[in-house]
Write a protein that holds these residues in place. Structure first.
Motif, PDB file in Angstrom:
ATOM      1  N   HIS A  57       0.834  -1.210   0.000  1.00 53.11           N
ATOM      2  CA  HIS A  57       0.000   0.000   0.000  1.00 53.11           C
ATOM      3  C   HIS A  57       0.868   1.260   0.000  1.00 53.11           C
ATOM      4  O   HIS A  57       0.591   2.215  -0.743  1.00 53.11           O
ATOM      5  CB  HIS A  57      -0.908  -0.008   1.230  1.00 53.11           C
ATOM      6  N   SER A 109       2.166   1.946  -3.403  1.00 51.53           N
ATOM      7  CA  SER A 109       1.194   2.549  -4.327  1.00 51.53           C
ATOM      8  C   SER A 109       1.096   4.062  -4.138  1.00 51.53           C
ATOM      9  O   SER A 109       0.707   4.785  -5.066  1.00 51.53           O
ATOM     10  CB  SER A 109      -0.182   1.909  -4.129  1.00 51.53           C
ATOM     11  N   TRP A 156      -4.236  -2.956  -8.842  1.00 53.44           N
ATOM     12  CA  TRP A 156      -4.037  -1.496  -8.829  1.00 53.44           C
ATOM     13  C   TRP A 156      -3.165  -1.065 -10.012  1.00 53.44           C
ATOM     14  O   TRP A 156      -3.468  -0.075 -10.688  1.00 53.44           O
ATOM     15  CB  TRP A 156      -3.381  -1.079  -7.505  1.00 53.44           C
ATOM     16  N   TYR A 167      -2.243  -5.384  -5.325  1.00 54.44           N
ATOM     17  CA  TYR A 167      -1.337  -4.396  -5.910  1.00 54.44           C
ATOM     18  C   TYR A 167      -1.304  -4.554  -7.435  1.00 54.44           C
ATOM     19  O   TYR A 167      -1.260  -3.575  -8.175  1.00 54.44           O
ATOM     20  CB  TYR A 167       0.071  -4.563  -5.322  1.00 54.44           C
TER      21      TYR A 167
END
Length: 375
Positions: free
Chosen positions: A208, A211, A258, A255
C-alpha cells in the motif's frame, strides 16, 4: 469499569502447562488465594488512581499531581483515551506564555521519551500514536529524521504493523515539507518498501505504501518515457515473484489489480491491449501450476473481460473469451463458496451477452426485436 480492570490484571492459569520442557502443576489453593488477593490489591489501587484523576479533572486542576496520576494510569492502560485528553490539557496548562522555546522543547522531548516506554507494552495503540503526533505538531522543533528512524525500528520488529506504516506516512509528509529534495526522500522510502516486501511478500501495508510512492516517482522528468516504462515493468516483475512465492496471498494480487487498473502511464489502445495479453499469459502460466488459486482465477476474469471490450475481436475470438470466462466462473463457484453467487451472476450475464450476440449475428432483425421486447 471494574470488569475491564479485572481483565487487564487477571492472568489465566492452566491446570497443566509445559514450559521449557518441564510441567508446571496447578498451584495450591493457598497460592491461588494469595495471587487473587494481590490482583485485588492492584485493582483497588488502580481504581483509586483513576478516581483521583477524574476528581482533578472535574475541578480543572491541571497541575503536576494530576500529570503524575495520568502517567500511572497510561503506563498500565494506554488505551484510556480520556486520560490522554486530560494529559494534553495539563501539558498545555504547563506551557505558559512565559515559557521559553527551550523549556517547551524540553517538556515535549520528555513526553516523547515517556511514549517510547509505553510503546514497548502496546505498539499498536491508536491513542499512543495520536498523542505522539500531537506532541510533534505542538513542540517548537520536532526532529522528524529521528522519528523516521524510530518508526523504522518499530517496523523492523513488526513489519506488518499498519499503525506504524500509517505513522510513517505522516512522518514522511512532514519531512517532505522541510526537505529540499522531496524526490530523493520518495526514492529512499520506495527502497524501504522494497526491502520489507522482499522480506515478506505478504506485507500488505508495504504494498500500500508503494502505491502511494510510485506515482510520485513517475513524475521525475529525468526518467524519460523509457525509464518510466522500465520502472513499471519492474513492478510487474516484483508482483510476479510474489505470485509464484505464495499464490494464495492477496497482498500482491491487490497491488497487481491497482497496477492494471490505474492509468499510471499514458498508453495507446494497442499498448493497453498488449499489456493485458502479457499479463493474461503470465497469470495463465501460474494457473497451470496452481489451478485452484482463486486469486489467479479472479484476476483472469478481470483481464479477459477488459480485453474483450477494448479489442476489435471477430465473433469467434469474442466467443472463445466468453467460454473461458464461463469456465472460470464455474471453477470459482466451487472453489470460493462464500462468493459463489457473485460468480453465478457474472456467468449468467456473460451467457446472456453471448446468446444476444449470436442472435444479432444470425438474424438481421434480431437486434430490433430485442429492443422492442425490452420496451
Amino acid at each position: 469499569m471494574t470488569n475491564i480492570i479485572k481483565i487487564i490484571f487477571s492472568r489465566k492459569i492452566t491446570a497443566i502447562t509445559v514450559m521449557h520442557g518441564r510441567k508446571r502443576v496447578k498451584p495450591t489453593a493457598e497460592v491461588e488465594k494469595l495471587r487473587k488477593e494481590k490482583e485485588a490489591s492492584k485493582i483497588k489501587e488502580y481504581n483509586g488512581i483513576v478516581a483521583a484523576c477524574f476528581e482533578k479533572k472535574s475541578k480543572c486542576e491541571f497541575d503536576k499531581e494530576a500529570f503524575i496520576l495520568t502517567t500511572k494510569i497510561l503506563s498500565q492502560n494506554p488505551d484510556f483515551y480520556t486520560i490522554w485528553n486530560l494529559r494534553r490539557s495539563i501539558l498545555l496548562n504547563e506551557i505558559s506564555e512565559d515559557c521559553s522555546e527551550e523549556e517547551k522543547q524540553q517538556k515535549f522531548s520528555s513526553e516523547l521519551l515517556f511514549l517510547q516506554e509505553v510503546f514497548r507494552h502496546n505498539p499498536k495503540s491508536y491513542w499512543i500514536f495520536n498523542h505522539r503526533r500531537w506532541c510533534l505538531d505542538t513542540m517548537p522543533n520536532p526532529d522528524w529524521k529521528s522519528e523516521l528512524d524510530l518508526v523504522g525500528k518499530m517496523l523492523d520488529m513488526d513489519a506488518r504493523n499498519f499503525h506504524g506504516w500509517d505513522y510513517r506516512r505522516y512522518v514522511i509528509t512532514r519531512l517532505s515539507c522541510i526537505d529540499s529534495n522531496a524526490l530523493n526522500l520518495c526514492k529512499t522510502e520506495f527502497d524501504f518498501t522494497t526491502t520489507k516486501i522482499n522480506q515478506n511478500f505478504s506485507n500488505y501495508s508495504a504494498w500500500h505504501q508503494r502505491s502511494k510512492l510510485l506515482p510520485n516517482l513517475l513524475e521525475d522528468e529525468q526518467l524519460g518515457d523509457q525509464g518510466k516504462k522500465n520502472l513499471i515493468d519492474q513492478e510487474f516483475e516484483l508482483v510476479k515473484s510474489a505470485f509464484y512465492t505464495d499464490p494464495d496471498d492477496q497482498s500482491a494480487w491487490l497491488y497487481h489489480w491497482w497496477l492494471i487498473g490505474r492509468d499510471i502511464l499514458p498508453l495507446t489502445k494497442q499498448e493497453r491491449i498488449n499489456l493485458l495479453k502479457r499479463e493474461i499469459a503470465t497469470v495463465k502460466e501460474l494457473q497451470e501450476i496452481e489451478p485452484e488459486s482463486k486469486w489467479c482465477l479472479q484476476t483472469l476474469l478481470v483481464l479477459l473481460r477488459e480485453l474483450k471490450y477494448i479489442s476489435e475481436l471477430n465473433t469467434k475470438e469474442a466467443m472463445n473469451i466468453d467460454e473461458e470466462v464461463i469456465t472460470i466462473c464455474d471453477q470459482l463457484m466451487n472453489i470460493d463458496k462464500m462468493r459463489a453467487k457473485r460468480f453465478e451472476d457474472l456467468r449468467s450475464k456473460v451467457i446472456f451477452e453471448k446468446t444476444t450476440n449470436n442472435l444479432v449475428q444470425t438474424s438481421p432483425n434480431a437486434q430490433q426485436e430485442i429492443i422492442k421486447d425490452k420496451g
